[in-house]
Design an enzyme around this catalytic site. Structure first.
Site, PDB file in Angstrom:
ATOM      1  N   ASP A 183       8.916  47.943  74.619  1.00  0.00           N
ATOM      2  CA  ASP A 183       9.910  48.419  75.520  1.00  0.00           C
ATOM      3  C   ASP A 183      10.428  50.001  75.875  1.00  0.00           C
ATOM      4  OD1 ASP A 183      10.665  45.837  75.725  1.00  0.00           O
ATOM      5  OD2 ASP A 183      12.453  45.904  74.165  1.00  0.00           O
ATOM      6  N   ASP A 213      13.314  42.599  68.797  1.00  0.00           N
ATOM      7  CA  ASP A 213      14.046  43.940  68.841  1.00  0.00           C
ATOM      8  C   ASP A 213      14.636  44.296  67.673  1.00  0.00           C
ATOM      9  OD1 ASP A 213      13.199  43.848  71.668  1.00  0.00           O
ATOM     10  OD2 ASP A 213      15.109  42.771  72.073  1.00  0.00           O
TER      11      ASP A 213
END
Length: 168
Positions: A148, A129
């Site tokens: 995401d 991330d």
């Protein structure tokens, strides 16, 4: 001459190829962005971009919002299996409903995002991330990535498509 009106049917009237192409583009963008961020940043390193957005290299061994990230490692295989199962089911739905444009856009985005995160779990044991949003001292939203983002946009399109279908 009368113009023909396009209809949204559940018959497999379209090709699966464009939807798989969209998913492939998402996977490519996701993986290229993750490779880039891991080459430029050390784990935990942060770059302030604006007063509400940072780039940061973070690892997530769990699911959304780091759910189950502190477990012993079994979650890697659990979330990988869920991602693969979801991808197979989405491909089945795309084949069955290939003519429904918004529905298939939603599924293609979700498919690309799911596979992007599965690739991370298989290669690294965690999801990479790096997008970090925050607002005026109220804290940081959990870091996320392109995969995401595609999943969230796909989910929003799915809801919009269902609401539109219900209103007809």
């Amino acid at each position: 001459m009368a113009k023909s009106k396009k209809t949204f049917s559940s018959k497999p009237s379209g090709s699966l190829t464009p939807w798989l192409g969209i998913a492939a583009v998402i996977i490519l963008l996701d993986q290229l962005s993750k490779i880039t961020i891991t080459k430029l940043f050390k784990y935990g390193e942060e770059l302030v971009v604006t007063n509400f957005f940072n780039l940061v290299l973070a690892y997530n061994r769990g699911a959304a919002f780091s759910f189950l990230s502190n477990e012993s490692g079994w979650q890697r295989y659990f979330f990988t299996a869920i991602g693969i199962g979801a991808a197979l089911y989405i491909i089945y739905l795309l084949r069955k409903h290939a003519g429904q444009r918004m529905f298939c856009w939603a599924l293609a985005l979700i498919l690309g995002g799911a596979i992007g995160n599965v690739i991370d779990r298989l290669l690294y044991g965690h999801v990479i991330d790096f997008l970090d949003f925050h607002w005026r001292g109220l804290g940081h939203f959990p870091a996320f990535n392109v995969a995401d983002s595609a999943i969230c946009i796909g989910a929003a399109l799915f809801i919009l498509d269902e609401l539109r279908r219900v209103n007809k």
